[in-house]
Design an enzyme around this catalytic site. Sequence first.
Site, PDB file in Angstrom:
ATOM      1  N   GLU A 169       0.801  -1.227   0.000  1.00  0.00           N
ATOM      2  CA  GLU A 169       0.000   0.000   0.000  1.00  0.00           C
ATOM      3  C   GLU A 169       0.836   1.280   0.000  1.00  0.00           C
ATOM      4  O   GLU A 169       0.636   2.168   0.840  1.00  0.00           O
ATOM      5  CB  GLU A 169      -0.987  -0.041   1.190  1.00  0.00           C
ATOM      6  CG  GLU A 169      -1.876  -1.277   1.119  1.00  0.00           C
ATOM      7  CD  GLU A 169      -2.804  -1.458   2.313  1.00  0.00           C
ATOM      8  OE1 GLU A 169      -2.764  -0.623   3.234  1.00  0.00           O
ATOM      9  OE2 GLU A 169      -3.553  -2.438   2.316  1.00  0.00           O
ATOM     10  N   ASN A 210       2.136  -4.429  -3.533  1.00  0.00           N
ATOM     11  CA  ASN A 210       0.739  -4.819  -3.340  1.00  0.00           C
ATOM     12  C   ASN A 210      -0.064  -3.586  -2.937  1.00  0.00           C
ATOM     13  O   ASN A 210       0.394  -2.790  -2.108  1.00  0.00           O
ATOM     14  CB  ASN A 210       0.728  -5.862  -2.196  1.00  0.00           C
ATOM     15  CG  ASN A 210      -0.570  -6.609  -2.034  1.00  0.00           C
ATOM     16  OD1 ASN A 210      -1.120  -7.093  -3.025  1.00  0.00           O
ATOM     17  ND2 ASN A 210      -1.065  -6.716  -0.812  1.00  0.00           N
ATOM     18  N   HIS A 246     -10.276  -5.675  -2.774  1.00  0.00           N
ATOM     19  CA  HIS A 246     -11.322  -5.465  -1.757  1.00  0.00           C
ATOM     20  C   HIS A 246     -12.444  -4.700  -2.444  1.00  0.00           C
ATOM     21  O   HIS A 246     -12.388  -3.479  -2.593  1.00  0.00           O
ATOM     22  CB  HIS A 246     -10.763  -4.684  -0.561  1.00  0.00           C
ATOM     23  CG  HIS A 246      -9.756  -5.461   0.213  1.00  0.00           C
ATOM     24  ND1 HIS A 246     -10.073  -6.625   0.901  1.00  0.00           N
ATOM     25  CD2 HIS A 246      -8.427  -5.278   0.407  1.00  0.00           C
ATOM     26  CE1 HIS A 246      -8.981  -7.105   1.484  1.00  0.00           C
ATOM     27  NE2 HIS A 246      -7.970  -6.313   1.195  1.00  0.00           N
ATOM     28  N   GLU A 274      -6.108 -10.238  -2.267  1.00  0.00           N
ATOM     29  CA  GLU A 274      -6.920 -10.131  -1.044  1.00  0.00           C
ATOM     30  C   GLU A 274      -8.401 -10.017  -1.384  1.00  0.00           C
ATOM     31  O   GLU A 274      -9.128  -9.199  -0.811  1.00  0.00           O
ATOM     32  CB  GLU A 274      -6.478  -8.908  -0.221  1.00  0.00           C
ATOM     33  CG  GLU A 274      -5.012  -8.908   0.144  1.00  0.00           C
ATOM     34  CD  GLU A 274      -4.604  -7.731   1.038  1.00  0.00           C
ATOM     35  OE1 GLU A 274      -5.468  -7.060   1.619  1.00  0.00           O
ATOM     36  OE2 GLU A 274      -3.379  -7.495   1.144  1.00  0.00           O
ATOM     37  N   ASP A 276     -12.154  -9.891  -1.619  1.00  0.00           N
ATOM     38  CA  ASP A 276     -13.447 -10.062  -0.948  1.00  0.00           C
ATOM     39  C   ASP A 276     -14.425  -9.084  -1.572  1.00  0.00           C
ATOM     40  O   ASP A 276     -14.033  -8.078  -2.155  1.00  0.00           O
ATOM     41  CB  ASP A 276     -13.373  -9.953   0.580  1.00  0.00           C
ATOM     42  CG  ASP A 276     -12.644  -8.736   1.099  1.00  0.00           C
ATOM     43  OD1 ASP A 276     -12.603  -7.703   0.405  1.00  0.00           O
ATOM     44  OD2 ASP A 276     -12.124  -8.804   2.234  1.00  0.00           O
TER      45      ASP A 276
HETATM   46  O1  9MR Z   1      -7.287  -8.927   7.684  1.00  0.00           O
HETATM   47  C1  9MR Z   1      -6.471  -8.065   8.444  1.00  0.00           C
HETATM   48  C2  9MR Z   1      -7.190  -7.710   9.718  1.00  0.00           C
HETATM   49  O2  9MR Z   1      -7.364  -8.857  10.527  1.00  0.00           O
HETATM   50  C3  9MR Z   1      -6.448  -6.649  10.450  1.00  0.00           C
HETATM   51  O3  9MR Z   1      -7.207  -6.225  11.551  1.00  0.00           O
HETATM   52  C4  9MR Z   1      -6.184  -5.495   9.511  1.00  0.00           C
HETATM   53  C5  9MR Z   1      -5.437  -4.376  10.161  1.00  0.00           C
HETATM   54  O4  9MR Z   1      -5.193  -3.365   9.257  1.00  0.00           O
HETATM   55  O5  9MR Z   1      -5.454  -5.942   8.384  1.00  0.00           O
HETATM   56  C6  9MR Z   1      -6.189  -6.815   7.652  1.00  0.00           C
HETATM   57  O6  9MR Z   1      -5.572  -7.139   6.449  1.00  0.00           O
HETATM   58  C7  9MR Z   1      -5.277  -6.054   5.574  1.00  0.00           C
HETATM   59  C8  9MR Z   1      -4.061  -6.457   4.795  1.00  0.00           C
HETATM   60  O7  9MR Z   1      -3.018  -6.786   5.658  1.00  0.00           O
HETATM   61  C9  9MR Z   1      -3.634  -5.361   3.849  1.00  0.00           C
HETATM   62  N1  9MR Z   1      -4.733  -4.939   3.011  1.00  0.00           N
HETATM   63  C10 9MR Z   1      -5.970  -4.607   3.686  1.00  0.00           C
HETATM   64  C11 9MR Z   1      -6.388  -5.752   4.582  1.00  0.00           C
HETATM   65  C12 9MR Z   1      -7.719  -5.441   5.254  1.00  0.00           C
HETATM   66  O8  9MR Z   1      -7.604  -4.395   6.144  1.00  0.00           O
END
Ligand code: 9MR
Length: 502
Positions: A169, A210, A246, A274, A276
């Site tokens: 990011e 990513n 996402h 990722e 969803d």
């Molecule tokens: O799925 C992850 C969640 O359990 C955490 O609380 C969160 C914290 O920011 O991160 C989530 O995963 C993220 C991923 O590492 C990077 N892209 C966005 C994802 C969703 O927030």
Amino acid sequence: MKPHPSGRPRGIRGAAALGLAAAGALLVGLAATPSGAADAAGPVLRDLAQAQGKYYGTAVTASKLNGTYADIAGSQFNSITPGNEMKWESVEPSRGTYNWSGADAVVNFAQAHDMEVRGHTLVWHSQLPGWLTGGSWTADQLRTLMTDHITTEVGRYQGKITHWDVVNEPFNEDGTFRQSLWYTKLGPSYIADALRAARAADPDAKLYLNDYNTDGTGAKSDGMYNLVKSLKAQGVPIDGVGFQGHLILGQVPSTMKANLQRFADLGVDVAVTELDIRMTLPATDAELAQQKADYRAVTDACVAVSRCRGVTVWGFTDSDSWIPDVFDGQGAATPYDEGYRPKPAYYGIAESLGWTGDGGDPGDPDPDPTTGCTVGYTVTSQWNTGFTANVTVKNTGSSPVNGWQVAWAYPSGQRVTSGWNATVTQSGAQVTAANAPYNATIGAGGSVSFGFNGTWSGATPRPPRSPSTARPAPRAERPAVRLGGPDGTPPRRPGDRAWKSA
Ligand code: 9MR
């Protein structure tokens, strides 16, 4: 019976496995566990993806890797991403004190289930430990902390991680660089430095950048595109770009395939990392149908781009999704519901990967995802050379079953001689019992019983593994039952339970 893509039903693969498979027009997967239900009658995403030269992956929570959750993760997916366990705050919560337990658990699980691992993530602005964000570092110190972190973590898993999300990011929505700790102190060169450190620590791992909201063309995707182009021009080791995916229901970018392709044309791999697709709760049938189309569209985009290595869903079950915690009133974003039942989206993925069975559309006779069963097997009497057994099949699903089969193996020479209330046939060690015309239907919560006589003699060693289980069998395929206890013989005393559901 619905054939497995490889031509065999999965439910009877293990030598001593007892699985229920569907028969007749109404194909309902019944097995001793809910995940087995999907395996016995439905598509297997990892096999379908592999046939397309791709992987299908899931993010997981390491602490949940047991029971049905582990069964599905290991049997349906051939790539795994730790949702949080490899992030800096997880692995080095205090400076110099490492905790690899969650990360190790995911890597070990992957190795046991013949899965690739996506390492996630080394350099990000979020989920950093307080000692790092709260410190006052010179640029040199911060750069060294970053590269040391990469060297340590990538080095630990050298040879075990297929793809690393090295930088996560790095962009703002308008395509400019995010003002992260890294960028503000080190400038854009932190990205090249991170990639070089990762390459040095594991020359075989594929190194990715990513980001989210880069799935279709647009300003943010352009920012990533220009970065990758410039890194390639400088000879910086960059192997791939991850598109998080996402997404919002009904909003798969129409330019997704073209966007993936333009990155591929730069000479890098791409992946959806990722995925969803969230919706307003409660989910309606129409929304679930739209979600199926959306999952299919995203998977189609990957299938259409030869350099797309695969797709990873960000949690395979709605019970393990970050969406409800972050988006009020939103959820149902993954391909399995909270009870681990495959949703229409799961069938959308499968169809995109070439599956031609029925599922997930209104009116489809099968497979109703809310199926499951328990099976009880009792030897009711036994003598020197023979025995009588009774089997009870209970439909624990919420819909009736119309047509059923139970399959298992007798590895030690037991032979079925005659059956009743089912057509019981044996070929070699394999026994199959199919419903009689009058007991094909098992109502929701109902049961049927059948019985048979058989012979046995001689030694009764433990059932061997089938040669076809050369890759570690997903748990749902391991013997759900054990014949006669540890040695595989029918029990010695009349009335003993020969086996029970695992
Ligand atoms: O799925 C992850 C969640 O359990 C955490 O609380 C969160 C914290 O920011 O991160 C989530 O995963 C993220 C991923 O590492 C990077 N892209 C966005 C994802 C969703 O927030």
